[in-house]
Design an enzyme around this catalytic site. Sequence first.
Site, mmCIF file in Angstrom:
data_model
loop_
_atom_site.group_PDB
_atom_site.id
_atom_site.type_symbol
_atom_site.label_atom_id
_atom_site.label_comp_id
_atom_site.label_asym_id
_atom_site.label_seq_id
_atom_site.Cartn_x
_atom_site.Cartn_y
_atom_site.Cartn_z
ATOM 1 N N ASP A 65 -16.319 57.074 8.866
ATOM 2 C CA ASP A 65 -17.584 57.594 8.314
ATOM 3 C C ASP A 65 -18.277 56.507 7.479
ATOM 4 O OD1 ASP A 65 -15.736 57.587 6.214
ATOM 5 O OD2 ASP A 65 -16.581 59.390 5.261
ATOM 6 N N ASP A 92 -15.176 51.537 5.146
ATOM 7 C CA ASP A 92 -14.956 51.755 6.582
ATOM 8 C C ASP A 92 -15.360 50.509 7.379
ATOM 9 O OD1 ASP A 92 -14.778 55.069 6.910
ATOM 10 O OD2 ASP A 92 -16.016 54.406 5.243
ATOM 11 N N ASN A 100 -19.068 60.302 4.249
ATOM 12 C CA ASN A 100 -19.758 59.613 3.149
ATOM 13 C C ASN A 100 -21.252 59.905 3.157
ATOM 14 O OD1 ASN A 100 -17.668 58.190 1.821
ATOM 15 N ND2 ASN A 100 -17.604 56.687 3.491
ATOM 16 N N THR A 150 -10.422 57.100 8.840
ATOM 17 C CA THR A 150 -10.844 56.632 7.511
ATOM 18 C C THR A 150 -11.936 57.524 6.929
ATOM 19 O OG1 THR A 150 -12.455 55.080 8.438
ATOM 20 C CG2 THR A 150 -10.220 54.243 8.079
ATOM 21 N N PHE A 160 -11.569 62.175 -1.876
ATOM 22 C CA PHE A 160 -12.774 62.569 -1.149
ATOM 23 C C PHE A 160 -12.498 63.053 0.280
ATOM 24 C CE2 PHE A 160 -16.402 61.516 1.604
ATOM 25 C CZ PHE A 160 -17.388 62.298 1.012
ATOM 26 N N ASN A 161 -11.800 62.253 1.108
ATOM 27 C CA ASN A 161 -11.628 62.617 2.523
ATOM 28 C C ASN A 161 -10.847 63.924 2.679
ATOM 29 O OD1 ASN A 161 -12.995 60.353 3.423
ATOM 30 N ND2 ASN A 161 -11.140 59.108 3.614
ATOM 31 N N HIS A 202 -10.637 51.068 -0.023
ATOM 32 C CA HIS A 202 -9.613 51.988 0.486
ATOM 33 C C HIS A 202 -9.280 51.836 1.981
ATOM 34 C CE1 HIS A 202 -10.449 54.259 -3.220
ATOM 35 N NE2 HIS A 202 -11.736 54.149 -2.921
ATOM 36 N N ASP A 203 -10.301 51.964 2.820
ATOM 37 C CA ASP A 203 -10.045 52.242 4.237
ATOM 38 C C ASP A 203 -9.272 51.169 5.007
ATOM 39 O OD1 ASP A 203 -11.210 54.724 4.004
ATOM 40 O OD2 ASP A 203 -13.187 54.045 4.664
HETATM 41 C C1 BDR Z 1 -12.515 57.489 0.803
HETATM 42 O O1 BDR Z 1 -13.733 58.190 0.591
HETATM 43 C C2 BDR Z 1 -14.823 57.448 1.094
HETATM 44 O O2 BDR Z 1 -15.862 57.401 0.169
HETATM 45 C C3 BDR Z 1 -14.298 56.073 1.431
HETATM 46 O O3 BDR Z 1 -14.962 55.556 2.565
HETATM 47 C C4 BDR Z 1 -12.842 56.315 1.683
HETATM 48 O O4 BDR Z 1 -12.613 56.668 3.030
HETATM 49 C C5 BDR Z 1 -11.927 57.125 -0.538
HETATM 50 O O5 BDR Z 1 -11.693 58.290 -1.297
HETATM 51 CA CA CA Z 2 -14.275 56.293 4.764
#
Ligand code: BDR
Ligand code: CA
Length: 316
Positions: A16, A21, A45, A130, A171-172, A245-246
């Site tokens: 996303d 990503d 996102n 991701t 978040f994810n 993160h991703d």
């Molecule tokens: C995740 O949330 C998104 O904002 C980032 O792309 C990542 O996948 C981190 O919490």
């Molecule tokens: Ca992401």
Amino acid sequence: MTTLREAGIPVIIDCDPGHDDVFALWLAAGHPAIDLRAVTTVGGNVPLMHTSRNARVALSVAGVADVPVAAGAAGPLSRALQTAEWIHGENGLGGPDLPEPTFPLDSRPATALMVDVIAAAAERVTIIATGPLTNIAILVRDHPDAAERIEEVVWMGGSTERGNVTPYAEFNAWVDPEALALVLSSGIRLTMVGLNVTHTALVTGAVRKRLAAVGTRTAAFGEELLEFFCHTNDQVFGLPDGPLHDPVAVMAVAEPEAVRRVHTRLDVELAGSETVGATSVDLDGVLRRQPNAWVARSLDVDRFWASMGKAIARLR
Ligand code: BDR
Ligand code: CA
């Protein structure tokens, strides 16, 4: 073909984009251990219209035009989509001017592309996710035969500790917790690469210098992304060295020895009044439930950034 994709692990990335990503796509496209066969997009996102364009922008900038990109679910299985413009900007890739993608979206829906790639592969295919797990849950629910031929889903999301969108939810996981629950209940092998690890992948000044020194067009575009991403992470979380993160999930596939993981019990909160989307990781086995997932515990951070630099250098 500009990438080294002859003999690597067959991979589909479901994403996303989103700044981090993009680096996940680049690490996969430029890493010799990975054979990137397809990219699918999900609303996360930012809305699907943007993530589907951004995935193609990321690959186009890097000179990768032969990996199909297909759009998937616009929103979660059973909730309204929540987005993260405050981190990623209105279009999801705040910072640089975005060029037009050099190739169109694949005409198939994301899960149809996944099914075709899985059916055409001689080996079992690994999915690196991701974003919210919506597309993967739909695949598992509607195409069980294809799902059986997935080697593993390696997902950036969740946390063994605290969250980043509510005190306990990442978040994810929070965007589509029902999708995570469905994937967990399917029995498919799942690795969770959560905030507890990705918060060590910090974009320090030294990292930015190192990546900028690659000196390519992709590296320059990446530096503009990181400038924006570190700024918003500073504003929102007080983290001027934003956690990328991703791509850590990609690292767990490309160089598994660099991401230590444990087999444990993972569940997700679906109904808590304050804790929806929180991942419950029973590291001490107190619940005495069967382990059902692999959970990342640590990352070889130096090796991660070295591999990122090398992967970007192999792109345009
Ligand atoms: C995740 O949330 C998104 O904002 C980032 O792309 C990542 O996948 C981190 O919490
Ligand atoms: Ca992401």
